[in-house]
Design an enzyme around this catalytic site. Structure first.
Site, mmCIF file in Angstrom:
data_model
loop_
_atom_site.group_PDB
_atom_site.id
_atom_site.type_symbol
_atom_site.label_atom_id
_atom_site.label_comp_id
_atom_site.label_asym_id
_atom_site.label_seq_id
_atom_site.Cartn_x
_atom_site.Cartn_y
_atom_site.Cartn_z
ATOM 1 N N GLY A 94 0.796 -1.229 0.000
ATOM 2 C CA GLY A 94 0.000 0.000 0.000
ATOM 3 C C GLY A 94 0.823 1.271 0.000
ATOM 4 O O GLY A 94 0.454 2.240 0.657
ATOM 5 N N ASN A 102 1.196 3.342 -2.386
ATOM 6 C CA ASN A 102 0.801 4.287 -3.446
ATOM 7 C C ASN A 102 -0.058 5.444 -2.939
ATOM 8 O O ASN A 102 -0.398 6.331 -3.714
ATOM 9 C CB ASN A 102 0.049 3.551 -4.564
ATOM 10 N N SER A 103 -0.423 5.395 -1.656
ATOM 11 C CA SER A 103 -1.405 6.375 -1.190
ATOM 12 C C SER A 103 -1.165 6.691 0.289
ATOM 13 O O SER A 103 -0.520 5.917 1.001
ATOM 14 C CB SER A 103 -2.794 5.747 -1.394
ATOM 15 N N GLY A 104 -1.683 7.829 0.733
ATOM 16 C CA GLY A 104 -1.750 8.164 2.156
ATOM 17 C C GLY A 104 -0.451 8.008 2.929
ATOM 18 O O GLY A 104 0.623 8.453 2.501
ATOM 19 N N GLY A 117 1.302 5.355 3.589
ATOM 20 C CA GLY A 117 2.308 4.496 2.942
ATOM 21 C C GLY A 117 3.138 5.265 1.929
ATOM 22 O O GLY A 117 4.366 5.123 1.879
ATOM 23 N N SER A 136 -3.779 0.069 14.663
ATOM 24 C CA SER A 136 -4.565 1.273 14.942
ATOM 25 C C SER A 136 -4.982 1.293 16.413
ATOM 26 O O SER A 136 -5.224 0.235 17.018
ATOM 27 C CB SER A 136 -5.821 1.286 14.072
ATOM 28 N N TYR A 144 -13.006 -3.795 11.291
ATOM 29 C CA TYR A 144 -11.755 -3.019 11.209
ATOM 30 C C TYR A 144 -10.999 -3.113 12.543
ATOM 31 O O TYR A 144 -9.805 -3.426 12.572
ATOM 32 C CB TYR A 144 -12.069 -1.553 10.879
HETATM 33 N N1 LIG Z 1 -5.620 7.328 8.369
HETATM 34 C C1 LIG Z 1 -5.714 7.067 9.665
HETATM 35 O O1 LIG Z 1 -6.157 7.913 10.473
HETATM 36 C C2 LIG Z 1 -5.286 5.724 10.187
HETATM 37 C C3 LIG Z 1 -5.406 5.482 11.585
HETATM 38 C C4 LIG Z 1 -4.984 4.261 12.089
HETATM 39 C C5 LIG Z 1 -4.461 3.307 11.230
HETATM 40 N N2 LIG Z 1 -4.364 3.564 9.892
HETATM 41 C C6 LIG Z 1 -3.800 2.529 9.026
HETATM 42 O O2 LIG Z 1 -2.793 3.079 8.206
HETATM 43 C C7 LIG Z 1 -2.651 2.265 7.039
HETATM 44 C C8 LIG Z 1 -2.583 3.132 5.803
HETATM 45 O O3 LIG Z 1 -3.871 3.719 5.596
HETATM 46 P P1 LIG Z 1 -4.078 5.206 5.073
HETATM 47 O O4 LIG Z 1 -4.733 5.947 6.160
HETATM 48 O O5 LIG Z 1 -2.836 5.720 4.474
HETATM 49 O O6 LIG Z 1 -5.224 4.969 3.975
HETATM 50 P P2 LIG Z 1 -5.185 4.989 2.369
HETATM 51 O O7 LIG Z 1 -4.665 6.277 1.859
HETATM 52 O O8 LIG Z 1 -6.544 4.546 1.951
HETATM 53 O O9 LIG Z 1 -4.096 3.883 2.032
HETATM 54 C C9 LIG Z 1 -4.382 2.516 2.158
HETATM 55 C C10 LIG Z 1 -3.458 1.743 1.226
HETATM 56 O O10 LIG Z 1 -3.824 0.357 1.283
HETATM 57 C C11 LIG Z 1 -4.036 -0.099 -0.050
HETATM 58 N N3 LIG Z 1 -4.996 -1.193 -0.144
HETATM 59 C C12 LIG Z 1 -6.267 -1.232 0.331
HETATM 60 N N4 LIG Z 1 -6.861 -2.382 -0.044
HETATM 61 C C13 LIG Z 1 -5.936 -3.086 -0.755
HETATM 62 C C14 LIG Z 1 -5.944 -4.334 -1.424
HETATM 63 N N5 LIG Z 1 -7.048 -5.112 -1.457
HETATM 64 N N6 LIG Z 1 -4.836 -4.749 -2.060
HETATM 65 C C15 LIG Z 1 -3.736 -3.958 -2.087
HETATM 66 N N7 LIG Z 1 -3.651 -2.763 -1.474
HETATM 67 C C16 LIG Z 1 -4.754 -2.330 -0.818
HETATM 68 C C17 LIG Z 1 -4.587 1.120 -0.778
HETATM 69 O O11 LIG Z 1 -4.531 0.935 -2.190
HETATM 70 P P3 LIG Z 1 -5.506 1.783 -3.185
HETATM 71 O O12 LIG Z 1 -4.914 3.161 -3.247
HETATM 72 O O13 LIG Z 1 -5.443 1.021 -4.455
HETATM 73 O O14 LIG Z 1 -6.866 1.778 -2.532
HETATM 74 C C18 LIG Z 1 -3.635 2.187 -0.244
HETATM 75 O O15 LIG Z 1 -2.395 2.135 -0.893
HETATM 76 C C19 LIG Z 1 -3.824 1.288 7.060
HETATM 77 O O16 LIG Z 1 -3.404 0.038 7.545
HETATM 78 C C20 LIG Z 1 -4.792 1.933 8.042
HETATM 79 O O17 LIG Z 1 -5.647 1.002 8.646
HETATM 80 C C21 LIG Z 1 -4.772 4.751 9.354
#
Ligand SMILES: NC(=O)c1ccc[n+]([C@@H]2O[C@H](COP(=O)([O-])OP(=O)(O)OC[C@H]3O[C@@H](n4cnc5c(N)ncnc54)[C@H](OP(=O)(O)O)[C@@H]3O)[C@@H](O)[C@H]2O)c1
Length: 282
Positions: free
Chosen positions: A3, A5-7, A9, A132, A159
């Site tokens: 992951g 490619n976004s956010g 990551g 999380s 989740y």
């Molecule tokens: N944001 C927060 O406040 C927060 C808080 C606690 C924990 N987290 C954790 O942080 C991590 C990163 O999340 P983020 O907040 O950066 O969200 P995000 O921007 O939605 O990034 C999530 C990443 O996971 C990838 N992904 C999702 N489903 C997938 C699949 N089936 N196969 C391959 N890749 C997949 C997404 O790919 P696509 O771009 O193709 O969808 C994207 O690259 C996650 O584990 C999330 O649970 C986030």
């Protein structure tokens, strides 16, 4: 890193690329990932960034990603299980697993086990699992876990359980790896403004609004970069971090009997056998 490619990551990838890492990103959408890689290269000046395409919902894709990595690399210093999602409604993958659990817990469990051997051979290597603070509200019922068709419910419940399972897995992995030079730690990145808030079902508009007050992805990536690269955590294993500091997790996450039963069930559900991993199954 999954992951990337976004956010959070993608921001972590930029930070690690600036430190000179050779990155391999596991992403599901090739064109989105290529665009992200261009951006990471532009921001970091590092062009050693490869792509493996895999949909982590599917165990066959996770296996394919591990095989592709192993066919071209003999070393792996850090595995970052970052990809995560939240499906607001219930449905199952082709493996009979609720989808949030499939991406957030079973994919990291399977990928890590398939790559443990190369992590161990590399030595002084690290597994970093992105969990999380949401795990605090979760309880894991293993009878549900065993009945694959009824794995948890969905939405925020699934989740939170997936993130609790990931912590139990991290701690159990650290116990399995005692005496080896591979560490396993997990983290909460903070409340971060990313795309993940677009998958909150009926709560999406509220969460999008709330996300305006959250941290940037760059700040959210700090603990990942710290655990992946800092000499301060060399040899530290089986811990959970928030803001680059070790903090305790929920009482249930420290239940070793639960963690060991979860591990056994997960081996079965992901069809991992002795041939897959000599480290875990000596
Ligand atoms: N944001 C927060 O406040 C927060 C808080 C606690 C924990 N987290 C954790 O942080 C991590 C990163 O999340 P983020 O907040 O950066 O969200 P995000 O921007 O939605 O990034 C999530 C990443 O996971 C990838 N992904 C999702 N489903 C997938 C699949 N089936 N196969 C391959 N890749 C997949 C997404 O790919 P696509 O771009 O193709 O969808 C994207 O690259 C996650 O584990 C999330 O649970 C986030």
């Amino acid at each position: 890193m999954t992951g990337g490619n976004s956010g959070i990551g993608r921001a972590a990838a930029v930070g690690l690329a600036k430190l000179g890492a050779n990155l391999v990103l596991v992403c599901r959408n090739e064109s989105k990932a290529r665009a992200a890689i261009e951006e990471i290269t532009r921001k970091s000046g590092n062009n050693s960034i490869e792509l493996i395409t895999a949909d982590l919902l599917l165990q066959r894709d996770v296996r394919k990603a591990a095989a592709q990595f192993l066919s071209t690399h003999s070393r792996l210093s850090v595995l970052i299980n970052n990809a995560g999602t939240n499906f607001p409604s219930y449905s199952e993958t082709e493996d009979g697993i609720e989808r949030t659990m499939a991406v957030n817990y079973f994919a990291p469990f399977l990928l890590t086990n398939l790559l443990l051997d190369v992590l161990e051979k590399t030595g002084h290597s690290r597994v970093v699992n992105v969990s999380s603070v949401g795990h605090f509200s979760a309880h894991l019922a293993l009878d549900n876990l065993a009945r694959e068709k009824r794995m948890g419910t969905y939405g925020i419940g699934a989740y939170s359980r997936s993130k609790l399972a990931l912590i139990l897995f991290t701690y159990e992995l650290a116990r399995h790896l005692q005496g080896k030079t591979v560490s396993a730690n997990c983290l909460h990145p903070g409340a971060v403004r990313t795309n993940i808030w677009s998958h909150a079902g009926t709560m999406t508009p509220i969460m999008r609004l709330a996300s305006l007050f959250m941290k940037s992805a760059r700040d959210g990536a700090r603990t990942i970069i710290y655990l992946a690269s800092s000499p301060e955590v060399e040899g530290v294993s089986g811990k959970y971090f928030d803001n680059c500091r070790q903090v305790p997790t929920s009482e249930e996450s420290y239940n070793e009997s639960l963690a060991s039963r979860l591990w056994e069930m997960s081996l079965r559900i992901t069809h991992l056998g002795p041939a897959d991993n000599p480290v875990v199954n000596p």
